[in-house]
Scaffold this motif. Structure first.
Motif, short mmCIF file in Angstrom:
data_model
loop_
_atom_site.label_atom_id
_atom_site.label_comp_id
_atom_site.label_asym_id
_atom_site.label_seq_id
_atom_site.Cartn_x
_atom_site.Cartn_y
_atom_site.Cartn_z
N ILE A 142 7.77 2.88 -58.59
CA ILE A 142 6.80 3.77 -57.93
C ILE A 142 6.51 3.28 -56.51
CG2 ILE A 142 4.40 4.53 -57.96
CD1 ILE A 142 4.66 5.15 -60.78
N ALA A 143 6.32 1.95 -56.37
CA ALA A 143 6.04 1.40 -55.05
C ALA A 143 7.20 1.68 -54.10
CB ALA A 143 5.79 -0.11 -55.15
N GLY A 144 8.45 1.48 -54.59
CA GLY A 144 9.61 1.77 -53.77
C GLY A 144 9.68 3.24 -53.41
N GLY A 145 9.38 4.11 -54.38
CA GLY A 145 9.41 5.55 -54.15
C GLY A 145 8.40 5.97 -53.10
N VAL A 146 7.21 5.37 -53.13
CA VAL A 146 6.18 5.70 -52.13
C VAL A 146 6.67 5.31 -50.73
CG1 VAL A 146 3.89 5.06 -51.29
CG2 VAL A 146 4.21 5.64 -53.69
N ALA A 147 7.26 4.11 -50.63
CA ALA A 147 7.76 3.66 -49.32
C ALA A 147 8.83 4.63 -48.80
CB ALA A 147 8.34 2.25 -49.42
N LEU A 148 9.78 5.00 -49.67
CA LEU A 148 10.83 5.92 -49.24
C LEU A 148 10.25 7.29 -48.88
CD1 LEU A 148 13.78 5.11 -51.69
CD2 LEU A 148 13.32 4.20 -49.41
N ALA A 149 9.20 7.71 -49.61
CA ALA A 149 8.58 9.01 -49.32
C ALA A 149 8.01 9.03 -47.91
CB ALA A 149 7.49 9.31 -50.34
N VAL A 150 7.37 7.92 -47.50
CA VAL A 150 6.80 7.84 -46.15
C VAL A 150 7.92 7.96 -45.12
CG1 VAL A 150 5.54 6.40 -44.52
CG2 VAL A 150 4.84 6.47 -46.91
N LEU A 151 9.08 7.33 -45.43
CA LEU A 151 10.19 7.39 -44.48
C LEU A 151 10.83 8.78 -44.44
CD1 LEU A 151 11.79 3.96 -45.32
CD2 LEU A 151 10.65 4.58 -43.20
N MET A 152 10.83 9.49 -45.58
CA MET A 152 11.43 10.83 -45.64
C MET A 152 10.53 11.88 -45.01
SD MET A 152 13.14 11.06 -49.42
CE MET A 152 13.51 12.81 -49.25
N LEU A 153 9.21 11.68 -45.11
CA LEU A 153 8.26 12.73 -44.72
C LEU A 153 8.52 13.32 -43.33
CD1 LEU A 153 5.78 14.37 -45.53
CD2 LEU A 153 4.37 12.58 -44.54
N PRO A 154 8.63 12.48 -42.27
CA PRO A 154 8.84 13.09 -40.95
C PRO A 154 10.12 13.92 -40.86
CG PRO A 154 8.70 10.68 -40.77
CD PRO A 154 8.52 11.02 -42.20
N ILE A 155 11.19 13.48 -41.54
CA ILE A 155 12.43 14.26 -41.50
C ILE A 155 12.22 15.61 -42.19
CG2 ILE A 155 14.92 14.21 -41.97
CD1 ILE A 155 14.77 11.25 -42.37
N VAL A 156 11.54 15.58 -43.34
CA VAL A 156 11.30 16.84 -44.07
C VAL A 156 10.44 17.77 -43.23
CG1 VAL A 156 10.29 17.86 -46.13
CG2 VAL A 156 11.56 15.73 -46.32
N VAL A 157 9.36 17.24 -42.65
CA VAL A 157 8.47 18.09 -41.85
C VAL A 157 9.25 18.74 -40.71
CG1 VAL A 157 6.48 18.12 -40.29
CG2 VAL A 157 6.38 16.79 -42.38
N ARG A 158 10.02 17.91 -40.00
CA ARG A 158 10.70 18.43 -38.82
C ARG A 158 11.76 19.47 -39.19
NH1 ARG A 158 13.05 13.89 -35.86
NH2 ARG A 158 11.00 12.98 -36.16
N THR A 159 12.62 19.16 -40.18
CA THR A 159 13.68 20.12 -40.51
C THR A 159 13.09 21.38 -41.14
OG1 THR A 159 14.06 18.94 -42.57
CG2 THR A 159 15.55 18.47 -40.77
#
Lengths: 283, 321
Positions: A142-159
């Motif tokens: 879960i901790a790893g997933g949260v970290a990756l989610a933060v990294l994915m978020l800007p890409i998802v928002v922008r695209t």
């Protein structure tokens, strides 16, 4: 014979071609190393066996790390995609040309520039650590997933925002003219039209997230056994396996690290190719 | 913006109250999530900051300039790592900027047909997407041996410069070091510089180029005197973004820099960056050591934030023109 101006131009053009050749050469060098070293180890065992400890000279695989990567990335997708799409809907449908949305847009770009290791430290502080304002879950998927989610978020928002903005305005006007509410217009008309491009963007974000290592060594650790819990350590992942095995002395482990690198690079390669094809079809 | 809720004429039946509430609620919800992006950024700063407090109270600002990192005596200072972060990123910029601008020119001028240019665009896309840990592994196997040779060459020819000197008694470059980290970082930031510089060059008004050519300038006089100056803000912005990336890059650097504890003037010796320190020590640290690591993470966060905000402002300005 030629004037100095012409000679200078030829020289500079040569340098430009050299720069392009360097970029191409580096890519070929990396891909060939990964394909040759990783390809020699590809077999079914990779996906079904557990990683060998350093003293075992042959065999083994990374079935558990593959599952770990799938788990952490899945958690990241579940967190970042709804969040990102809702934020993008605001940016493209309701807040276009407002100060608020240009601030959000700016902060999205700043967020995408935050180093992944700092995001790992953040996830450690919010989920792992046993003190302060933390969920106190310890090292976990879960901790790893949260970290990756933060990294994915800007890409998802922008695209997603770009995809929604490219839906023609006539469609929205037609929907509203027929009496649809904003909610209906977005969810029944605009979003379905943008889904193919959003999917491509999410796939690119997933490929990036699967290769992320720095935040995971702070949040999931690594292990040699199968994963039996979302919240208990250790959660091995492919990227951390590459790091651990590449820096160790065991030949057998290094070969596995190459094979894992091959899988990560293939994932990136395939998603990039697919997204190109998707874009070409649309135009 | 909300054409549907505003103008029901008398002939059309009024929309029900629930439907209106649902709509406003939905817009509010998306607005909250949009704000969430900013809140997340703030949250990261707060979480890292809070955990750094014990170290900040113990060492103060002197932490940044102090060179001791001693878990046994519980004394910590970040200077070798701050220094390594700045120097490795500078080497990377120095190497990547000329190549990156060259690639950008290759992609924005019409030297070759668009079909071939597209291949190079794809090459850049892939270079940007290859995981950092794979760069690191490749760096260990290919780059370290190569750079041992190149480093040796530099030492023999330019060894009188402190930059390329080796300590007394050492005749060979050992392998991992600042120079290898610089080269790996240069490869990793090359696509960023090339892509953004290309965008900047393409968006220069075609009239400028036509006017220069019409006055009798050659292609390269046009590029050097007109195109590059006109695109300079975009190129600077892209370089700043690349710098931000290089400062925070972790895995590739950790695997090739050698992770030394002291700062040395020579780039041929092992060094360390903030990110590599975090990657190496974080999982086993606790107490004041962990808090000191958080302090270094806070410094790194501040540094990249500053660089990225500046870059964003510059890039935005050129996009508006």
């Amino acid at each position: 014979m030629s004037s100095p101006r012409t000679l200078f131009a030829i020289g500079m053009t040569g340098l430009t071609f050299l720069a392009a050749a360097i970029a191409l050469l580096i890519l070929v060098a990396i891909l060939s190393y990964v394909v040759i070293n990783g390809g020699s180890r590809v077999s079914l065992d990779l996906f079904t066996q557990l990683p060998p400890v350093a003293v075992i000279k042959t065999g083994g695989g990374f079935g558990n790390a593959l599952i770990g990567t799938l788990m952490t990335v899945m958690i990241a997708v579940l967190l970042s995609v709804p969040f990102g799409i809702l934020a993008a809907i605001y940016l493209s449908e309701f807040g276009r040309e407002t100060l608020f949305s240009s601030i959000v847009d700016f902060l999205t770009n700043v967020l995408s520039g935050v180093p992944s290791i700092v995001v790992g430290v953040f996830a450690y502080g919010v989920i792992v650590t046993k003190t302060g304002f933390s969920l106190k879950l310890g090292f976990s998927a879960i901790a790893g997933g949260v970290a990756l989610a933060v990294l994915m978020l800007p890409i998802v928002v922008r695209t997603a925002a770009e995809a929604l903005e490219s839906v023609p305005n006539d469609v929205r006007q037609a929907a509203i003219g027929l009496g649809a509410t904003q909610f209906q217009t977005v969810f029944r008309i605009v979003l379905p039209a943008a889904i193919p491009s959003i999917t491509t963007g999410v796939m690119l974000a997933v490929a990036r997230a699967a290769g992320e290592t720095a935040p995971l060594i702070l949040t999931t650790l690594f292990g040699y056994s199968w994963i039996n819990s979302l919240i208990a350590p250790p959660t091995p992942t492919l990227s951390v396996l590459v790091f651990n095995f590449a820096t160790g002395p065991s030949r057998n482990q290094q070969q596995l690290a190459w094979a894992a690198s091959l899988i990560l690079v293939a994932l990136v390669l395939i998603t990039s190719l697919l997204s190109r094809l998707a874009i070409r079809r649309k135009v | 913006m909300s054409a549907a809720t505003g103008n029901p004429s008398s002939a059309i039946s009024q929309r029900s109250a629930t439907s209106k509430t649902l709509d406003t609620g939905f817009i509010l919800l998306t607005r909250i999530f949009a704000a969430g992006v900013g809140i997340l950024l703030l949250w990261i700063a707060i979480i890292v900051g809070i955990q750094a407090i014990p170290a900040i109270q113990t060492f103060g600002l002197g932490f940044i300039t102090s060179s001791t990192w001693n878990p046994v005596k519980d004394i910590y200072g970040a200077w070798p790592h701050v220094y390594g972060t700045l120097v490795s990123a500078s080497i990377a910029l120095l190497l990547a900027l000329p190549v990156g601008v060259g690639v950008a020119l290759f992609l924005s001028e019409d030297f070759l047909p668009a079909r071939i240019q597209n291949i190079l665009v794809f090459v850049l896309e892939l270079l940007a997407a290859i995981p950092s840990v794979v760069y690191g592994f490749w760096g260990i196997v290919v780059l370290i041996p190569t750079m041992r040779y190149v480093g040796g060459l530099l030492n023999r020819t330019l060894g009188w410069l402190p930059l390329f000197a080796l300590p007394p008694g050492q005749t060979e470059v050992t392998g991992p070091g600042m120079h290898v980290a610089g080269v790996v970082l240069a490869i990793m930031i090359l696509p960023i510089i090339a892509a953004i510089s290309r965008d900047a060059l393409i968006s220069v008004a075609p009239e400028l180029r036509q006017a220069a050519l019409g006055l009798g300038a050659t292609r390269w006089e046009t590029i050097l005197k007109i195109m590059l100056p006109a695109a300079s803000s975009g190129i600077v912005g892209g370089t700043m973004l690349a710098l931000g990336r290089a400062l925070g890059e972790t895995m590739a650097v950790t695997m090739v820099i050698g992770n030394a504890k002291a700062a040395s003037t020579s780039v041929l010796l092992p060094a360390s960056t903030i990110a590599s320190l975090l990657a190496n020590e974080f999982a086993e640290a606790d107490g004041l050591q962990l808090s000191s690591l958080m302090y270094t993470a806070l410094i790194l966060f501040g540094l990249t934030l500053l660089v990225n905000v500046l870059a964003e402002v510059i890039v935005r300005r050129f996009r508006q023109i």
